[in-house]
Design a protein around this motif. Structure first.
Motif, PDB file in Angstrom:
ATOM      1  N   ILE A 243       0.866  -1.189   0.000  1.00 16.75           N
ATOM      2  CA  ILE A 243       0.000   0.000   0.000  1.00 16.75           C
ATOM      3  C   ILE A 243       0.898   1.232   0.000  1.00 16.75           C
ATOM      4  O   ILE A 243       1.695   1.442   0.919  1.00 16.75           O
ATOM      5  N   LEU A 244       0.770   2.043  -1.031  1.00 21.40           N
ATOM      6  CA  LEU A 244       1.672   3.163  -1.250  1.00 21.40           C
ATOM      7  C   LEU A 244       1.110   4.493  -0.767  1.00 21.40           C
ATOM      8  O   LEU A 244       1.873   5.396  -0.444  1.00 21.40           O
ATOM      9  N   ARG A 245      -0.206   4.618  -0.746  1.00 23.01           N
ATOM     10  CA  ARG A 245      -0.811   5.882  -0.285  1.00 23.01           C
ATOM     11  C   ARG A 245      -2.214   5.596   0.202  1.00 23.01           C
ATOM     12  O   ARG A 245      -2.923   4.762  -0.361  1.00 23.01           O
ATOM     13  N   SER A 246      -2.587   6.288   1.254  1.00 20.82           N
ATOM     14  CA  SER A 246      -3.892   6.053   1.868  1.00 20.82           C
ATOM     15  C   SER A 246      -4.443   7.367   2.399  1.00 20.82           C
ATOM     16  O   SER A 246      -3.771   8.401   2.412  1.00 20.82           O
ATOM     17  N   ARG A 247      -5.689   7.298   2.864  1.00 23.88           N
ATOM     18  CA  ARG A 247      -6.316   8.451   3.512  1.00 23.88           C
ATOM     19  C   ARG A 247      -7.308   7.925   4.537  1.00 23.88           C
ATOM     20  O   ARG A 247      -8.045   6.958   4.273  1.00 23.88           O
ATOM     21  N   VAL A 248      -7.318   8.526   5.704  1.00 23.97           N
ATOM     22  CA  VAL A 248      -8.282   8.150   6.731  1.00 23.97           C
ATOM     23  C   VAL A 248      -9.616   8.790   6.384  1.00 23.97           C
ATOM     24  O   VAL A 248      -9.717  10.014   6.251  1.00 23.97           O
ATOM     25  N   VAL A 249     -10.647   7.967   6.217  1.00 23.21           N
ATOM     26  CA  VAL A 249     -11.972   8.497   5.888  1.00 23.21           C
ATOM     27  C   VAL A 249     -12.970   8.273   7.017  1.00 23.21           C
ATOM     28  O   VAL A 249     -14.104   8.735   6.956  1.00 23.21           O
ATOM     29  N   GLY A 250     -12.542   7.595   8.045  1.00 21.46           N
ATOM     30  CA  GLY A 250     -13.368   7.413   9.229  1.00 21.46           C
ATOM     31  C   GLY A 250     -12.485   6.864  10.328  1.00 21.46           C
ATOM     32  O   GLY A 250     -11.811   5.859  10.140  1.00 21.46           O
ATOM     33  N   ASP A 251     -12.432   7.544  11.468  1.00 22.08           N
ATOM     34  CA  ASP A 251     -11.529   7.122  12.539  1.00 22.08           C
ATOM     35  C   ASP A 251     -12.272   6.990  13.861  1.00 22.08           C
ATOM     36  O   ASP A 251     -11.752   7.318  14.919  1.00 22.08           O
ATOM     37  N   HIS A 252     -13.510   6.495  13.819  1.00 21.86           N
ATOM     38  CA  HIS A 252     -14.270   6.298  15.055  1.00 21.86           C
ATOM     39  C   HIS A 252     -13.613   5.170  15.860  1.00 21.86           C
ATOM     40  O   HIS A 252     -12.959   4.275  15.306  1.00 21.86           O
ATOM     41  N   PRO A 253     -13.752   5.172  17.167  1.00 24.05           N
ATOM     42  CA  PRO A 253     -12.951   4.284  18.012  1.00 24.05           C
ATOM     43  C   PRO A 253     -13.400   2.827  18.041  1.00 24.05           C
ATOM     44  O   PRO A 253     -12.695   1.998  18.612  1.00 24.05           O
ATOM     45  N   ALA A 267     -13.255   2.630  -5.392  1.00 26.73           N
ATOM     46  CA  ALA A 267     -12.233   2.694  -4.343  1.00 26.73           C
ATOM     47  C   ALA A 267     -12.140   1.377  -3.595  1.00 26.73           C
ATOM     48  O   ALA A 267     -13.051   0.540  -3.654  1.00 26.73           O
ATOM     49  N   CYS A 268     -11.017   1.207  -2.885  1.00 20.68           N
ATOM     50  CA  CYS A 268     -10.854   0.122  -1.925  1.00 20.68           C
ATOM     51  C   CYS A 268     -10.765   0.736  -0.536  1.00 20.68           C
ATOM     52  O   CYS A 268     -10.131   1.790  -0.351  1.00 20.68           O
ATOM     53  N   GLY A 275     -10.269   0.288  14.906  1.00 18.53           N
ATOM     54  CA  GLY A 275     -11.259   1.341  14.687  1.00 18.53           C
ATOM     55  C   GLY A 275     -10.887   2.222  13.511  1.00 18.53           C
ATOM     56  O   GLY A 275      -9.712   2.459  13.227  1.00 18.53           O
ATOM     57  N   GLY A 276     -11.892   2.691  12.799  1.00 15.83           N
ATOM     58  CA  GLY A 276     -11.678   3.602  11.692  1.00 15.83           C
ATOM     59  C   GLY A 276     -11.591   2.899  10.357  1.00 15.83           C
ATOM     60  O   GLY A 276     -11.446   1.676  10.275  1.00 15.83           O
ATOM     61  N   THR A 277     -11.666   3.699   9.294  1.00 19.37           N
ATOM     62  CA  THR A 277     -11.651   3.191   7.922  1.00 19.37           C
ATOM     63  C   THR A 277     -10.575   3.914   7.127  1.00 19.37           C
ATOM     64  O   THR A 277     -10.444   5.138   7.200  1.00 19.37           O
ATOM     65  N   LEU A 278      -9.804   3.133   6.356  1.00 16.98           N
ATOM     66  CA  LEU A 278      -8.792   3.667   5.455  1.00 16.98           C
ATOM     67  C   LEU A 278      -9.267   3.541   4.021  1.00 16.98           C
ATOM     68  O   LEU A 278      -9.774   2.480   3.624  1.00 16.98           O
ATOM     69  N   ARG A 279      -9.095   4.571   3.253  1.00 10.34           N
ATOM     70  CA  ARG A 279      -9.257   4.473   1.811  1.00 10.34           C
ATOM     71  C   ARG A 279      -7.880   4.235   1.198  1.00 10.34           C
ATOM     72  O   ARG A 279      -6.924   4.968   1.484  1.00 10.34           O
ATOM     73  N   ILE A 280      -7.748   3.204   0.373  1.00 13.74           N
ATOM     74  CA  ILE A 280      -6.483   2.870  -0.256  1.00 13.74           C
ATOM     75  C   ILE A 280      -6.420   3.578  -1.596  1.00 13.74           C
ATOM     76  O   ILE A 280      -7.222   3.309  -2.501  1.00 13.74           O
ATOM     77  N   LEU A 281      -5.472   4.481  -1.756  1.00 18.72           N
ATOM     78  CA  LEU A 281      -5.387   5.323  -2.945  1.00 18.72           C
ATOM     79  C   LEU A 281      -4.442   4.757  -3.998  1.00 18.72           C
ATOM     80  O   LEU A 281      -4.678   4.924  -5.200  1.00 18.72           O
ATOM     81  N   GLU A 282      -3.341   4.140  -3.578  1.00 22.94           N
ATOM     82  CA  GLU A 282      -2.380   3.542  -4.503  1.00 22.94           C
ATOM     83  C   GLU A 282      -1.924   2.220  -3.911  1.00 22.94           C
ATOM     84  O   GLU A 282      -1.627   2.143  -2.712  1.00 22.94           O
ATOM     85  N   ILE A 290      -1.679  -1.585  -9.425  1.00 18.52           N
ATOM     86  CA  ILE A 290      -3.047  -1.907  -9.811  1.00 18.52           C
ATOM     87  C   ILE A 290      -3.986  -0.842  -9.262  1.00 18.52           C
ATOM     88  O   ILE A 290      -3.853  -0.404  -8.111  1.00 18.52           O
ATOM     89  N   ARG A 291      -4.917  -0.403 -10.092  1.00 22.19           N
ATOM     90  CA  ARG A 291      -5.898   0.578  -9.641  1.00 22.19           C
ATOM     91  C   ARG A 291      -6.994  -0.132  -8.837  1.00 22.19           C
ATOM     92  O   ARG A 291      -7.295  -1.311  -9.086  1.00 22.19           O
ATOM     93  N   PRO A 292      -7.576   0.581  -7.870  1.00 14.47           N
ATOM     94  CA  PRO A 292      -8.674  -0.035  -7.128  1.00 14.47           C
ATOM     95  C   PRO A 292      -9.776  -0.580  -8.034  1.00 14.47           C
ATOM     96  O   PRO A 292     -10.330  -1.651  -7.780  1.00 14.47           O
ATOM     97  N   ALA A 293     -10.099   0.128  -9.133  1.00  9.61           N
ATOM     98  CA  ALA A 293     -11.148  -0.354 -10.044  1.00  9.61           C
ATOM     99  C   ALA A 293     -10.745  -1.674 -10.696  1.00  9.61           C
ATOM    100  O   ALA A 293     -11.587  -2.569 -10.891  1.00  9.61           O
ATOM    101  N   ASP A 294      -9.444  -1.828 -11.020  1.00 10.72           N
ATOM    102  CA  ASP A 294      -8.982  -3.075 -11.621  1.00 10.72           C
ATOM    103  C   ASP A 294      -9.008  -4.215 -10.602  1.00 10.72           C
ATOM    104  O   ASP A 294      -9.308  -5.364 -10.946  1.00 10.72           O
TER     105      ASP A 294
END
Length: 306
Positions: A243-253, A267-268, A275-282, A290-294
């Motif tokens: 996993i090369l890049r990510s973003r926190v999109v939900g960090d509830h405990p 997206a993946c 706790g919390g959710t990560l969006r995987i960007l790369e 590989i792209r999330p769509a692929d």
């Protein structure tokens, strides 16, 4: 004229050597490294800068041998500078310069003494770091501080992003401090080592993701070891996933017993154990970008346990 011997490598070495030359310091010798086979060289070359200015440059395996110490002694330097040179300089070398031996460190000392301070600061979720010019002692990163410059760490900055800021901070710090050093008027402040910690080197295997942790903690690891560093990794469907890049999109405990990856056409995401959710960007799957769509088209929506 002020004479210096400079031990330097990497972008900080290039920019700080450039500051000395711009100020008219006579650099009698540059000591640097031969680029290591297999290392990703994503930074500028100190040796090339030395060649551009007709400065002798050497790459000793061990700069602390008695023979090399005598080489430096014969140059009679006023200062010895270390700018991201990768080996510790021992007491016989540090005793040679008439007006002191100084190092540029990539943190706000006394915080994050030791190795790879930028990476460690991001891993620990710091929102600020910087560069510190300090006198060298036998104990690493423990000498009196001459000057330092802070820079921000933004929430999605990678180590490469922050390192570029630290390089600029190092250049600013040396440029500001150098006139006082040359004039003999620079003030140095002792460090309170109880206020900081010492950190060791990191290896590629330290990038393994522990999905039982929170989304924010995992995100910090991902961005701290993102390329050009080896990257954070795990396995999915029995295949290595980097996993090369990510973003926190939900960090509830709320913790989850089973961390899970799922995808859709856009997206993946990972529901993290702590706790919390990560969006995987790369990402790379089995060493293939590989792209999330692929990923979704090949393997479906999941869920995929991690």
């Amino acid at each position: 004229m002020t004479r210096a011997v400079v031990f330097a490598y990497h972008d900080v070495g290039v920019r700080c050597l450039s500051v000395l030359l711009d100020a008219g310091v006579e650099v009698a010798l540059v000591v640097t490294h031969t680029d290591a086979p297999g290392e990703t060289i994503w930074f500028d070359s100190v040796a090339q800068v030395a060649a551009r200015y007709d400065i002798p440059a050497v790459t000793p395996d061990d700069p602390n041998t008695p023979e090399f110490v005598e080489t430096i002694r014969a140059l009679a330097p006023d200062f010895l500078f270390s700018f991201y040179y990768r080996q510790m300089l021992k007491a016989p070398l540090l005793a040679l310069p008439r007006r002191g031996a100084l190092n540029m460190h990539g943190s706000l000392l006394p915080q994050y003494r030791g190795r790879v301070p930028v990476n460690w600061a991001i891993i620990h979720g710091e929102r600020e770091t910087g560069a510190t010019l300090h006198y060298m002692t036998v104990k690493p990163d423990a000498g009196h501080i001459v000057d330092q410059q802070a820079v921000p760490i933004l929430g999605d900055d990678t180590a490469a992003d922050v390192f570029r800021k630290v390089t600029c901070a190092a250049e600013i710090t040396l440029h500001r401090a150098l006139p006082g050093l040359i004039a003999g008027t620079a003030h140095a402040t002792p460090q309170d080592l109880s206020q900081g910690g010492y950190f060791g080197a990191r290896r590629a295997e330290h990038g393994r993701i522990d999905w039982s942790q929170s989304a924010s903690t995992i995100h910090n690891l991902i961005r701290a070891v993102a390329p050009p560093y080896p990257g954070a990794y795990t396995t999915v469907q029995g295949m290595p996933l980097r996993i090369l890049r990510s973003r926190v999109v939900g960090d509830h405990p709320a913790a989850r017993a089973s961390p899970t990856l799922y995808c859709d056409q856009d997206a993946c995401h990972v529901l993290c154990g702590g706790g919390g959710t990560l969006r995987i960007l790369e990402l790379e799957l089995d060493d293939e970008a590989i792209r999330p769509a692929d990923f979704y088209q090949r393997y479906g929506a999941g869920p995929f346990p991690l």
